[in-house]
Design a protein around this motif. Structure first.
Motif, PDB file in Angstrom:
ATOM      1  N   LEU A  94     -19.686  26.450 -10.462  1.00  0.00           N
ATOM      2  CA  LEU A  94     -19.223  26.144 -11.587  1.00  0.00           C
ATOM      3  C   LEU A  94     -20.370  26.631 -12.855  1.00  0.00           C
ATOM      4  O   LEU A  94     -19.954  27.175 -13.936  1.00  0.00           O
ATOM      5  CB  LEU A  94     -19.334  24.623 -11.881  1.00  0.00           C
ATOM      6  CG  LEU A  94     -19.138  24.056 -13.267  1.00  0.00           C
ATOM      7  CD1 LEU A  94     -17.592  24.564 -13.877  1.00  0.00           C
ATOM      8  CD2 LEU A  94     -18.910  22.466 -13.401  1.00  0.00           C
ATOM      9  N   LYS A 100     -19.697  29.257 -15.737  1.00  0.00           N
ATOM     10  CA  LYS A 100     -19.995  28.901 -17.249  1.00  0.00           C
ATOM     11  C   LYS A 100     -20.884  30.079 -18.004  1.00  0.00           C
ATOM     12  O   LYS A 100     -20.785  30.342 -19.053  1.00  0.00           O
ATOM     13  CB  LYS A 100     -20.971  27.735 -17.411  1.00  0.00           C
ATOM     14  CG  LYS A 100     -19.994  26.511 -17.195  1.00  0.00           C
ATOM     15  CD  LYS A 100     -20.732  25.145 -16.842  1.00  0.00           C
ATOM     16  CE  LYS A 100     -21.561  24.708 -18.011  1.00  0.00           C
ATOM     17  NZ  LYS A 100     -22.422  23.454 -17.838  1.00  0.00           N
ATOM     18  N   PHE A 107     -11.179  27.774 -17.878  1.00  0.00           N
ATOM     19  CA  PHE A 107     -11.317  26.901 -16.722  1.00  0.00           C
ATOM     20  C   PHE A 107     -11.668  25.443 -16.882  1.00  0.00           C
ATOM     21  O   PHE A 107     -12.264  25.171 -18.169  1.00  0.00           O
ATOM     22  CB  PHE A 107     -12.517  27.396 -15.599  1.00  0.00           C
ATOM     23  CG  PHE A 107     -13.847  27.619 -16.196  1.00  0.00           C
ATOM     24  CD1 PHE A 107     -14.065  28.789 -16.790  1.00  0.00           C
ATOM     25  CD2 PHE A 107     -14.910  26.789 -16.156  1.00  0.00           C
ATOM     26  CE1 PHE A 107     -15.386  28.987 -17.540  1.00  0.00           C
ATOM     27  CE2 PHE A 107     -16.066  26.919 -16.769  1.00  0.00           C
ATOM     28  CZ  PHE A 107     -16.347  28.044 -17.197  1.00  0.00           C
ATOM     29  N   ARG A 108     -11.459  24.848 -16.305  1.00  0.00           N
ATOM     30  CA  ARG A 108     -11.604  23.199 -16.455  1.00  0.00           C
ATOM     31  C   ARG A 108     -12.888  22.562 -15.687  1.00  0.00           C
ATOM     32  O   ARG A 108     -13.017  23.118 -14.662  1.00  0.00           O
ATOM     33  CB  ARG A 108     -10.504  22.232 -15.941  1.00  0.00           C
ATOM     34  CG  ARG A 108      -9.409  22.419 -16.735  1.00  0.00           C
ATOM     35  CD  ARG A 108      -8.286  21.192 -16.398  1.00  0.00           C
ATOM     36  NE  ARG A 108      -6.940  21.377 -17.073  1.00  0.00           N
ATOM     37  CZ  ARG A 108      -5.911  21.559 -16.596  1.00  0.00           C
ATOM     38  NH1 ARG A 108      -5.876  21.780 -15.341  1.00  0.00           N
ATOM     39  NH2 ARG A 108      -4.895  21.543 -17.269  1.00  0.00           N
ATOM     40  N   TYR A 109     -13.496  21.770 -16.203  1.00  0.00           N
ATOM     41  CA  TYR A 109     -14.660  21.013 -15.745  1.00  0.00           C
ATOM     42  C   TYR A 109     -15.063  19.888 -16.646  1.00  0.00           C
ATOM     43  O   TYR A 109     -14.811  20.138 -17.937  1.00  0.00           O
ATOM     44  CB  TYR A 109     -15.757  21.973 -15.592  1.00  0.00           C
ATOM     45  CG  TYR A 109     -16.749  22.360 -16.608  1.00  0.00           C
ATOM     46  CD1 TYR A 109     -16.339  23.565 -17.443  1.00  0.00           C
ATOM     47  CD2 TYR A 109     -17.852  21.528 -17.104  1.00  0.00           C
ATOM     48  CE1 TYR A 109     -17.062  23.891 -18.683  1.00  0.00           C
ATOM     49  CE2 TYR A 109     -18.464  21.982 -18.250  1.00  0.00           C
ATOM     50  CZ  TYR A 109     -18.051  23.149 -19.108  1.00  0.00           C
ATOM     51  OH  TYR A 109     -18.684  23.508 -20.121  1.00  0.00           O
ATOM     52  N   ARG A 134     -19.360  17.667 -13.549  1.00  0.00           N
ATOM     53  CA  ARG A 134     -20.475  18.664 -12.742  1.00  0.00           C
ATOM     54  C   ARG A 134     -20.910  17.869 -11.626  1.00  0.00           C
ATOM     55  O   ARG A 134     -22.067  18.470 -11.085  1.00  0.00           O
ATOM     56  CB  ARG A 134     -21.308  18.975 -13.862  1.00  0.00           C
ATOM     57  CG  ARG A 134     -20.970  19.915 -14.810  1.00  0.00           C
ATOM     58  CD  ARG A 134     -21.957  20.164 -15.955  1.00  0.00           C
ATOM     59  NE  ARG A 134     -22.136  18.954 -16.557  1.00  0.00           N
ATOM     60  CZ  ARG A 134     -23.287  18.632 -17.284  1.00  0.00           C
ATOM     61  NH1 ARG A 134     -24.346  19.623 -17.312  1.00  0.00           N
ATOM     62  NH2 ARG A 134     -23.545  17.644 -17.964  1.00  0.00           N
ATOM     63  N   SER A 185     -12.179  17.880 -11.886  1.00  0.00           N
ATOM     64  CA  SER A 185     -11.163  18.977 -12.579  1.00  0.00           C
ATOM     65  C   SER A 185     -11.573  20.271 -12.465  1.00  0.00           C
ATOM     66  O   SER A 185     -11.098  21.059 -13.009  1.00  0.00           O
ATOM     67  CB  SER A 185     -11.446  18.465 -14.143  1.00  0.00           C
ATOM     68  OG  SER A 185     -12.952  18.352 -14.385  1.00  0.00           O
ATOM     69  N   CYS A 186     -12.840  20.641 -11.534  1.00  0.00           N
ATOM     70  CA  CYS A 186     -12.924  22.082 -11.446  1.00  0.00           C
ATOM     71  C   CYS A 186     -12.465  22.693 -10.046  1.00  0.00           C
ATOM     72  O   CYS A 186     -12.971  23.636  -9.454  1.00  0.00           O
ATOM     73  CB  CYS A 186     -14.535  22.071 -11.520  1.00  0.00           C
ATOM     74  SG  CYS A 186     -15.261  21.475 -10.281  1.00  0.00           S
ATOM     75  N   CYS A 205     -18.008  22.977  -8.724  1.00  0.00           N
ATOM     76  CA  CYS A 205     -19.443  22.139  -8.820  1.00  0.00           C
ATOM     77  C   CYS A 205     -20.119  21.679  -7.732  1.00  0.00           C
ATOM     78  O   CYS A 205     -21.473  21.463  -7.614  1.00  0.00           O
ATOM     79  CB  CYS A 205     -19.037  20.926  -9.849  1.00  0.00           C
ATOM     80  SG  CYS A 205     -18.430  19.403  -9.148  1.00  0.00           S
TER      81      CYS A 205
END
Ligand code: SF4
Length: 241
Positions: free
Chosen positions: A34, A38, A50-52, A55, A61-62, A74
């Protein structure tokens, strides 16, 4: 040392088909995937989608496909991949909305279908329902689902039949059916007594393999099948009397 990240890109506003874009990037030693995504977005291409959220493997969601493996970005350390080329794709079995973001609509539709809430009988007692610790222990495994859809994405039945409810929805139903407070009717259970419900599962256990929370959805589906056979028999006897 620089690593190649081949990321699937798709913008429905401009692209006819998804395509891979290659980014060169040097992750830090302890970066998760993740953090890698980023950094690539922040340093090279702010349009990368992308989704997150949390963390820390709680929001679900990731979930992505990294080097062919479905996982939470993550929770996946870059260093653990031990490769110079990393291929990042969205979850399979769900339509791509943009880049690594997929449309969860069929997943939520199945989830709503199973009525994912307790259905107790009568009024709630003044001091609430009493549940023994041992009874909760039986259900606990199934309560830890974070609705990441990894199991749905990995499911070969969902790949070939979009009507199949999928592992996450069915194991959630099992979670409630197994709860001593839940008294849902035989008719409510009958809604999943179908080839696109509990009998659709091929029991290949891919859902168990990919689940990041060890929910073991296939176990839940098996439990629902047993419950259904018992309830069906009871129902038939009831009719004869
Ligand atoms: S059962 Fe596991 S893989 Fe499936 S949605 Fe829940 S947490 Fe994700």
């Amino acid at each position: 040392m620089s690593t190649q990240f081949k990321i699937l890109r798709f913008d429905p506003a401009t692209d006819d088909h998804p395509h891979f874009q290659v980014f060169e990037h040097t992750p830090k030693a302890q970066d998760t995937m993740l953090e890698v995504l980023k950094d690539i977005r922040d340093q090279q291409d702010p349009s990368l989608a992308f989704r997150y959220s949390c963390r820390e493997a709680v929001c679900g969601s990731c979930a992505l496909t990294i080097n062919g493996q479905i996982c939470l970005a993550c929770k996946t350390l870059f260093a653990a991949l031990k490769t110079d080329v990393v291929v990042i794709e969205p979850l399979p079995n769900l339509e791509i909305q943009k880049d690594l973001i997929v449309d969860f609509a069929p997943f939520w539709e199945a989830y709503r279908f199973i009525q994912p809430y307790l259905q107790p009988e009568g009024d709630i007692p003044e001091k609430g329902h009493h549940v023994e610790e041992s009874e909760l222990a039986e259900v606990f495994q199934y309560t830890t689902c974070i609705l990441c859809a990894s199991c749905y994405a990995a499911c070969p039945v969902a790949t070939r039949d979009e009507r199949y409810l999928g592992p996450a929805a069915l194991v959630k139903l099992h979670r409630f059916v197994k709860d001593p407070r839940d008294k849902r009717s035989y008719e409510a259970l009958k809604r999943v007594d179908t080839p696109t419900g509990i009998w659709g599962c091929d029991t290949v256990f891919r859902c168990n393999d990919v689940c990041p929370k060890e929910v073991r959805p296939a176990d839940g589906i098996e439990g629902l099948r047993r419950k259904m056979v018992v309830e069906r028999t009871k129902h038939l006897f009831g009719r004869k009397k």
